[in-house]
Design a protein around this motif. Sequence first.
Motif, mmCIF file in Angstrom:
data_model
loop_
_atom_site.group_PDB
_atom_site.id
_atom_site.type_symbol
_atom_site.label_atom_id
_atom_site.label_comp_id
_atom_site.label_asym_id
_atom_site.label_seq_id
_atom_site.Cartn_x
_atom_site.Cartn_y
_atom_site.Cartn_z
ATOM 1 N N LYS A 7 -18.524 -19.411 26.707
ATOM 2 C CA LYS A 7 -20.308 -20.073 26.872
ATOM 3 C C LYS A 7 -21.248 -19.693 26.098
ATOM 4 O O LYS A 7 -22.671 -20.142 25.933
ATOM 5 N N GLU A 8 -20.287 -18.912 25.071
ATOM 6 C CA GLU A 8 -21.414 -18.514 24.135
ATOM 7 C C GLU A 8 -22.114 -19.792 23.226
ATOM 8 O O GLU A 8 -23.259 -20.084 22.991
ATOM 9 N N GLU A 9 -21.228 -20.343 22.944
ATOM 10 C CA GLU A 9 -21.985 -21.997 22.452
ATOM 11 C C GLU A 9 -22.403 -23.257 23.023
ATOM 12 O O GLU A 9 -22.652 -24.059 22.616
ATOM 13 N N ASN A 10 -21.911 -23.361 24.618
ATOM 14 C CA ASN A 10 -22.196 -24.255 25.256
ATOM 15 C C ASN A 10 -22.877 -23.153 26.818
ATOM 16 O O ASN A 10 -22.083 -23.144 27.410
ATOM 17 N N ASN A 228 -17.056 -13.021 36.093
ATOM 18 C CA ASN A 228 -17.718 -11.836 36.066
ATOM 19 C C ASN A 228 -19.684 -12.363 36.596
ATOM 20 O O ASN A 228 -19.957 -13.372 37.672
ATOM 21 N N GLU A 229 -20.486 -11.132 36.767
ATOM 22 C CA GLU A 229 -21.331 -11.358 37.563
ATOM 23 C C GLU A 229 -22.797 -12.458 36.714
ATOM 24 O O GLU A 229 -23.429 -13.153 37.740
ATOM 25 N N GLU A 230 -22.829 -12.871 35.856
ATOM 26 C CA GLU A 230 -23.608 -13.022 35.255
ATOM 27 C C GLU A 230 -23.344 -14.691 35.609
ATOM 28 O O GLU A 230 -24.521 -15.809 36.547
ATOM 29 N N GLU A 231 -21.867 -15.119 36.204
ATOM 30 C CA GLU A 231 -22.055 -16.843 35.800
ATOM 31 C C GLU A 231 -21.838 -16.980 37.866
ATOM 32 O O GLU A 231 -22.491 -17.882 38.378
ATOM 33 N N ALA A 232 -21.427 -15.200 38.490
ATOM 34 C CA ALA A 232 -21.747 -15.381 39.891
ATOM 35 C C ALA A 232 -22.912 -15.878 40.404
ATOM 36 O O ALA A 232 -23.263 -16.621 41.442
ATOM 37 N N ALA A 233 -23.720 -15.207 39.794
ATOM 38 C CA ALA A 233 -25.844 -14.828 39.805
ATOM 39 C C ALA A 233 -26.121 -16.342 39.690
ATOM 40 O O ALA A 233 -26.769 -16.796 40.863
#
Length: 326
Positions: A7-10, A228-233
């Motif tokens: 995710k850092e690069e995409n 992770n919480e970020e993707e779930a949000a």
Amino acid sequence: MPFSDIKEENEDDSPISAAERSSAASRSTWVSVVVNVVLSTAQIVVGVMSKSQGLIADGIHSLSDLVADFVVLLANHASQKDADEDHPYGHQRFETAASLALGVILLAVGVGMLWSAAVKLENPSAIAQVHVVALYVALGALVAKELLFRYMLKVAKRVKSSMLVANAWHARSDAASSLVVSVGIVGNLLGYPILDPIAALIVGFMVAKMGWGFGWDALHDLMDRAVNEEEAAAIRKTVADTPGVKNVHDIRTRKMGDMIVADAHIEVDATLTVEAGHDIAVEARRRVMQRHRVLNLMTHVDPWKRPDLDHGAVVASAAGDEARTS
């Protein structure tokens, strides 16, 4: 391996087709196969001839990479199968199983290296002088493995595959081990022979630690670990922003290889028809699957009731009183 590394690069959620992922995985893995065949042969042969335990350990590590490459090729082929009666969600978890297998291979190789180095250290006087050619091979392996790592990680991030990320970091572990082995060989050449088996010991620890990490992560994913919480949000926001959705609750996710299976309860106006509520749920599902790496979103529609007129009047009156007071 970690999908966070991808995710850092995409940051975009551009969909990657199964055919594109399969082709990229196969191509990059075959490149790794060729490199590992050449390196493992050279390292083990030269290691035996030059009497360098560190280089032999590094060669065995490269050989484990070769085994891992074939595990990846097998998993890549199996994961592309369509869903069937026994696997209604598809075969994506073959990738997770492959990551678990990679972890077990690395852990076993690392423990073997630790044992071999420990036996050598028990009798330091028997450690032989290493020939300088071992250093040249170790440095060549270091450069080759680092270049292979960068190539494989770039491909893995482009197609968003945690299995390929794991295999790329496997190559990086070999680059790191070649660096340690090079230092050990230099020490041996300078008159400190014990540094060669010490280098093999360090390499063994690095390999075992990485294997444990890969295996533990894959095991949790096989036990339906949530994202992770970020993707779930982000998934929750996509559902909540769908026209007609008044509220969202009870969002649950679980890994399915590099994809996600999710459940969500969506609240719609209680006065709508069943058909209208169904259409809203279908649209929410379409948006989530289009914008995120979600394989399927199962929705449950709940009624949402607007405040009645009396309640609305009370709220408005209370707000007016508060405004006058302030």
